[in-house]
Scaffold this motif. Sequence first.
Motif, PDB file in Angstrom:
ATOM      1  N   HIS A  28      -4.879  -1.356   0.203  1.00 14.11           N
ATOM      2  CA  HIS A  28      -4.298  -2.651   0.569  1.00 14.11           C
ATOM      3  C   HIS A  28      -5.207  -3.770   0.059  1.00 14.11           C
ATOM      4  N   GLY A  29      -4.605  -4.877  -0.261  1.00 10.34           N
ATOM      5  CA  GLY A  29      -5.378  -6.055  -0.683  1.00 10.34           C
ATOM      6  C   GLY A  29      -5.770  -6.878   0.529  1.00 10.34           C
ATOM      7  N   TRP A  30      -6.877  -6.487   1.162  1.00  5.70           N
ATOM      8  CA  TRP A  30      -7.259  -7.104   2.440  1.00  5.70           C
ATOM      9  C   TRP A  30      -7.555  -8.597   2.303  1.00  5.70           C
ATOM     10  N   LEU A  31      -8.024  -9.001   1.129  1.00  3.17           N
ATOM     11  CA  LEU A  31      -8.387 -10.408   0.954  1.00  3.17           C
ATOM     12  C   LEU A  31      -7.407 -11.172   0.070  1.00  3.17           C
ATOM     13  N   VAL A  32      -6.426 -10.490  -0.489  1.00  2.00           N
ATOM     14  CA  VAL A  32      -5.467 -11.183  -1.364  1.00  2.00           C
ATOM     15  C   VAL A  32      -4.041 -11.098  -0.836  1.00  2.00           C
ATOM     16  N   ASP A  33      -3.793 -10.225   0.101  1.00  4.99           N
ATOM     17  CA  ASP A  33      -2.456 -10.092   0.683  1.00  4.99           C
ATOM     18  C   ASP A  33      -2.391 -10.935   1.956  1.00  4.99           C
ATOM     19  N   PRO A  34      -1.470 -11.928   2.024  1.00  4.56           N
ATOM     20  CA  PRO A  34      -1.375 -12.771   3.234  1.00  4.56           C
ATOM     21  C   PRO A  34      -1.128 -11.984   4.515  1.00  4.56           C
ATOM     22  N   GLN A  35      -0.606 -10.790   4.387  1.00  2.00           N
ATOM     23  CA  GLN A  35      -0.322  -9.986   5.564  1.00  2.00           C
ATOM     24  C   GLN A  35      -1.599  -9.552   6.282  1.00  2.00           C
ATOM     25  N   TYR A  36      -2.730  -9.471   5.528  1.00  2.00           N
ATOM     26  CA  TYR A  36      -3.959  -8.948   6.117  1.00  2.00           C
ATOM     27  C   TYR A  36      -5.082  -9.993   6.212  1.00  2.00           C
ATOM     28  N   GLY A  37      -4.831 -11.211   5.776  1.00  2.00           N
ATOM     29  CA  GLY A  37      -5.891 -12.208   5.738  1.00  2.00           C
ATOM     30  C   GLY A  37      -6.492 -12.505   7.111  1.00  2.00           C
ATOM     31  N   LEU A  38      -5.628 -12.778   8.088  1.00  2.75           N
ATOM     32  CA  LEU A  38      -6.128 -13.106   9.431  1.00  2.75           C
ATOM     33  C   LEU A  38      -6.816 -11.900  10.065  1.00  2.75           C
ATOM     34  N   PHE A  39      -6.275 -10.705   9.803  1.00  2.00           N
ATOM     35  CA  PHE A  39      -6.923  -9.495  10.318  1.00  2.00           C
ATOM     36  C   PHE A  39      -8.334  -9.356   9.741  1.00  2.00           C
ATOM     37  N   ALA A  40      -8.489  -9.667   8.452  1.00  4.31           N
ATOM     38  CA  ALA A  40      -9.794  -9.495   7.807  1.00  4.31           C
ATOM     39  C   ALA A  40     -10.863 -10.393   8.436  1.00  4.31           C
ATOM     40  N   VAL A  41     -10.548 -11.673   8.644  1.00  3.32           N
ATOM     41  CA  VAL A  41     -11.557 -12.569   9.209  1.00  3.32           C
ATOM     42  C   VAL A  41     -11.774 -12.299  10.700  1.00  3.32           C
TER      43      VAL A  41
END
Length: 321
Positions: free
Chosen positions: A172-185
Amino acid sequence: MATSTLEAPRSTPRAAPPKKPRGSGAVSRFIERNGAYLFLFPAIVYLAIFTVFPLIRGLLLSFTATKLVNPAGGRPVGVENYEYLLSSDKFWTSVATTLLYTLFTVVFSVSIGTAGALLLNTAFKGRGIIRAIATIPWAVPTVAAALIFVWIYNNEQGILNRTTSALGMGQHGWLVDPQYGLFAVTLATVWKLTPLVMLVMLSALQSVPQELREATWVDGATRFQSFLAVTLPHLMPTVRVITLLMTIWSIRRFEIIFLITGGGPLDVTNTLVVNVYRTAFQDQNLGRAAAIGALGLVLSLLVTVVYFIVEQIQERQESQR
């Protein structure tokens, strides 16, 4: 015949009290009456220079159209900046992102930190070493923590994608996919803050009377019932305070979010503070950035007011028991 005569004892002259220097009484009385203000004076000066003055300056700036290239040449525009922000979808998206980020960060940090403190408060071999290791994330500098998570989230070399691939969940693109951005930070922030909550709760657990817990055990209560009856009531004041602090800190957090995602992808991590930075230094609009900061301050004050209302209700209920 010789006669003896009794001589009256001579009285020794009393020593004269030391003379006080002129004016020392007035100085003593002045210090006695105003000592508290004298001790508070350095703190008042510090707050006035580094908090009150910048706050007033920022509020005045929010009513102007000021560009970054000419910070002293702004012109008054009244409430134009506020009208623009309150009618802007981007601003309200930023508010919603801030609230979601704050909610997830506080809930997970406080719950995991409290559970960890309860675990580390029990006696087991190697407890001291585990306690020391558990505090390492809090001691890691924020920049270093952000770099660690950027590597973890890397699409090709990151350990997270390797793990999900090994589990058959794909990459998954954790830092480029908007679906995972908030989860990453949020994950990076919880990892960084949980040890602080754990240390605070562990300190609070040391004040719980052991004899009360033992009394409940003698009465036949289970460990969980003893926790609900004795431990939890002692922890709740600390839980409320750490929740308030974590909420305010999360609303104004900038470094770890900006270093990991820069507010992206597609603005899904564009919190209020990141929005202030981008508006001021990328859009070069200082007046509008100051208005965003002022509205963020209002949000923090609302959280504080809600906290004090809840605190008053709790105290009233406890006094009525």
